[in-house]
Write a protein that holds these residues in place. Structure first.
Motif, PDB file in Angstrom:
ATOM      1  N   CYS A  94      10.444  -7.399   1.441  1.00  0.00           N
ATOM      2  CA  CYS A  94       9.402  -7.442   0.423  1.00  0.00           C
ATOM      3  C   CYS A  94       9.654  -6.328  -0.577  1.00  0.00           C
ATOM      4  O   CYS A  94      10.443  -5.414  -0.313  1.00  0.00           O
ATOM      5  CB  CYS A  94       8.019  -7.296   1.067  1.00  0.00           C
ATOM      6  N   SER A  97       6.899  -1.673  -3.249  1.00  0.00           N
ATOM      7  CA  SER A  97       5.493  -1.384  -3.543  1.00  0.00           C
ATOM      8  C   SER A  97       4.535  -2.127  -2.616  1.00  0.00           C
ATOM      9  O   SER A  97       3.361  -1.761  -2.516  1.00  0.00           O
ATOM     10  CB  SER A  97       5.181  -1.736  -4.996  1.00  0.00           C
ATOM     11  N   GLN A  98       5.015  -3.178  -1.926  1.00  0.00           N
ATOM     12  CA  GLN A  98       4.149  -3.961  -1.043  1.00  0.00           C
ATOM     13  C   GLN A  98       4.460  -3.730   0.438  1.00  0.00           C
ATOM     14  O   GLN A  98       3.968  -4.454   1.296  1.00  0.00           O
ATOM     15  CB  GLN A  98       4.292  -5.450  -1.370  1.00  0.00           C
ATOM     16  N   ILE A 101       1.392  -3.049   2.574  1.00  0.00           N
ATOM     17  CA  ILE A 101       0.581  -4.262   2.738  1.00  0.00           C
ATOM     18  C   ILE A 101       1.168  -5.129   3.844  1.00  0.00           C
ATOM     19  O   ILE A 101       0.434  -5.683   4.675  1.00  0.00           O
ATOM     20  CB  ILE A 101       0.516  -5.044   1.411  1.00  0.00           C
ATOM     21  N   HIS A 102       2.508  -5.255   3.864  1.00  0.00           N
ATOM     22  CA  HIS A 102       3.143  -6.046   4.923  1.00  0.00           C
ATOM     23  C   HIS A 102       2.912  -5.414   6.290  1.00  0.00           C
ATOM     24  O   HIS A 102       2.618  -6.119   7.267  1.00  0.00           O
ATOM     25  CB  HIS A 102       4.645  -6.179   4.658  1.00  0.00           C
TER      26      HIS A 102
END
Length: 229
Positions: A94, A97-98, A101-102
């Protein structure tokens, strides 16, 4: 501790222009000096605490003249990275920046058991199974009143109101589908009934015409017999 991102974190080797000259990692929170050289913010602040010059060109540096490079930070944030649990089996990649979140939903992320007194850390995917056998698990009835008996792990994701709404929605959809099928059958029956009525009417008309023709023939024969006599 390195101020930049570890190179092994990335799915493919980053461009050399994105590397910090101090830690040799990928730039984290990049800042530019008046001389134009860019470094990780942590790296350059640590360096300037000892020396007041640029690590590359040795020009004197004033901290108040440093600027953050937001555009470069966004570019680095779009680089594809591997999940930190890739060795445990996670195949997800991913944008950088994410990544957090993952990790909040990664099934391979080690998660502490929610049962008080249990110090175990298990993969998120195995948390429910662990809760069933955890010696610190205490089952309690649902506080919302649905009657379900739940462990501490199950209580975290249990939402009986939502489940009831979803069940009601499924029942309503099934009811609408049933009504639609019944209406379709009723229309078919109505068409078939109308067709039978039309055919019966035609048959009745045909029989009446046949009967009238038969009576006319009989009358003609009687008149012919009388004339012959």
């Amino acid at each position: 501790m390195s101020g930049g991102y570890d190179l092994n974190l990335f799915a493919s080797p980053p461009d050399c222009t994105l590397l910090c000259s101090v830690c040799h990692g990928v730039l984290k929170r990049p800042v530019k000096l008046p001389c134009g050289h860019i470094f990780c913010k942590k790296c350059i602040l640590t360096w300037l605490a000892r020396q007041k010059t640029c690590p590359c060109c040795r020009k004197e540096v004033k901290r108040k003249l440093m600027v953050q490079v937001h555009k470069l930070r966004k570019t680095i944030g779009r680089l594809q990275v591997k999940c930190k649990n890739s060795q445990a089996g996670c195949c997800v990649t991913c944008p950088l920046s994410q990544r957090r979140i993952h990790l909040d939903s990664c099934p391979f992320e080690l998660t502490p058991c929610p049962n008080a007194g249990c110090m175990a850390r298990v993969q998120r995917a195995a948390l429910v199974e662990h809760g069933r056998s955890c010696g610190h698990s205490r089952q309690q009835r649902c506080p919302l009143g649905c009657g379900a008996t739940l462990t501490a792990v199950e209580r975290e994701s249990h939402n009986c109101y939502q489940e009831l709404r979803e069940a009601w929605g499924r029942r309503r959809a099934q009811g609408r589908a049933l009504v639609s099928r019944l209406r379709h059958r009723m229309r078919r029956i109505h068409r078939a009934t109308s067709l039978i009525r039309r055919q019966l009417t035609r048959l009745e008309t045909f029989l009446e015409e046949e009967e009238e023709e038969g009576m006319d023939v009989s009358n003609n024969n009687t008149e012919a017999t009388r004339a012959a006599v």
